[in-house]
Motif scaffolding. Structure first.
Motif, short mmCIF file in Angstrom:
data_model
loop_
_atom_site.label_atom_id
_atom_site.label_comp_id
_atom_site.label_asym_id
_atom_site.label_seq_id
_atom_site.Cartn_x
_atom_site.Cartn_y
_atom_site.Cartn_z
N SER A 1 0.82 -1.21 0.00
CA SER A 1 0.00 0.00 0.00
C SER A 1 0.86 1.26 0.00
O SER A 1 0.52 2.25 -0.67
CB SER A 1 -0.94 0.00 1.21
OG SER A 1 -1.87 -1.06 1.11
N CYS B 1 0.55 3.95 -2.96
CA CYS B 1 0.24 5.34 -2.61
C CYS B 1 1.27 6.28 -3.23
O CYS B 1 0.91 7.30 -3.84
CB CYS B 1 0.19 5.49 -1.10
SG CYS B 1 -0.40 7.10 -0.56
N THR C 1 -2.33 6.12 2.54
CA THR C 1 -2.42 4.75 3.05
C THR C 1 -3.32 4.79 4.28
O THR C 1 -3.30 5.75 5.05
CB THR C 1 -1.05 4.17 3.41
OG1 THR C 1 -0.39 5.07 4.30
CG2 THR C 1 -0.20 3.95 2.18
N VAL D 1 -5.18 1.59 0.28
CA VAL D 1 -5.01 2.96 -0.18
C VAL D 1 -6.38 3.58 -0.42
O VAL D 1 -7.26 2.94 -1.00
CB VAL D 1 -4.17 3.02 -1.48
CG1 VAL D 1 -4.11 4.43 -2.04
CG2 VAL D 1 -2.76 2.50 -1.22
#
Length: 155
Positions: free
Chosen positions: A48, A52, A64, A88
C-alpha cells in the motif's frame, strides 16, 4: 464504472502483477512459513505504501489507511471478524484500492467505494522502525517500477 476508476483498476492489477515476485522474495528473506494462505499475506503495508507513492506521482491525492482490531473494530471485515490490514484511499475518484485482499478470501485486487463496509479505518499501529522500513521498501520498489520498461541502455 467511470473512466478514472477503470484506469485505477487497470493500474492496480499492473501493480499487483509487478509486486508478486517481490512478495515471494520478502517471504523467503523473512523465513516465512510455507503455511501461508496466499502470497499476499503480510504484505499489505509495504504494498500500500508503494501504491500510494505511485498514485501521488501520477497526480492522484492518495493516502495509506490502516486498521487493527487491537485498537477498534477496524481493518478488513471477514466472516470471522475484523483483521488487521492496510490499503489505499484515493480522493478523486473517491475510492479504496486494495492489492492484497485475497489473504482474507476476497478478490486479489479490489477497487471499491470508500464507504465499503468491509473497510474500517483506524491507526497505523506499526512501530517506528517498521514504518521507516515500509517507506524504504516503497522507494526501492519505485526505482524498480521505473526501470521495468526502460530501454536496455537507459538503466
Amino acid at each position: 464504472m467511470t473512466v478514472r476508476v477503470a484506469e485505477l483498476q487497470k493500474l492496480a492489477q499492473e501493480v499487483r502483477d509487478f509486486l508478486e515476485p517481490h512478495w515471494a522474495a520478502w517471504h523467503r528473506k523473512a523465513g516465512s512459513p510455507e503455511g501461508r494462505r496466499t502470497l499476499s499475506e503480510g504484505t499489505c503495508g509495504r504494498s500500500s505504501a508503494f501504491l500510494c507513492d505511485l498514485l501521488r506521482a501520477q497526480g492522484y491525492e492518495a493516502e495509506t489507511v490502516f486498521g487493527s482490531p487491537v485498537e477498534c473494530d477496524c481493518g478488513f471485515l471477514t466472516e470471522q471478524g475484523w483483521r488487521g490490514h492496510g490499503w489505499v484511499r484515493v480522493k478523486a475518484p473517491d475510492c479504496i484500492i486494495d492489492l492484497t485482499a485475497d489473504q482474507f478470501g476476497a478478490k486479489p485486487v479490489i477497487v471499491t467505494a470508500s464507504d465499503d463496509p468491509r473497510y474500517g479505518a483506524g491507526h497505523d499501529v506499526a512501530g517506528d522502525g517498521w514504518k521507516a522500513e515500509r517507506q524504504r521498501v516503497a522507494h526501492e520498489l519505485m526505482r524498480d517500477w521505473k526501470r521495468r520498461n526502460a530501454p536496455a541502455g537507459a538503466q
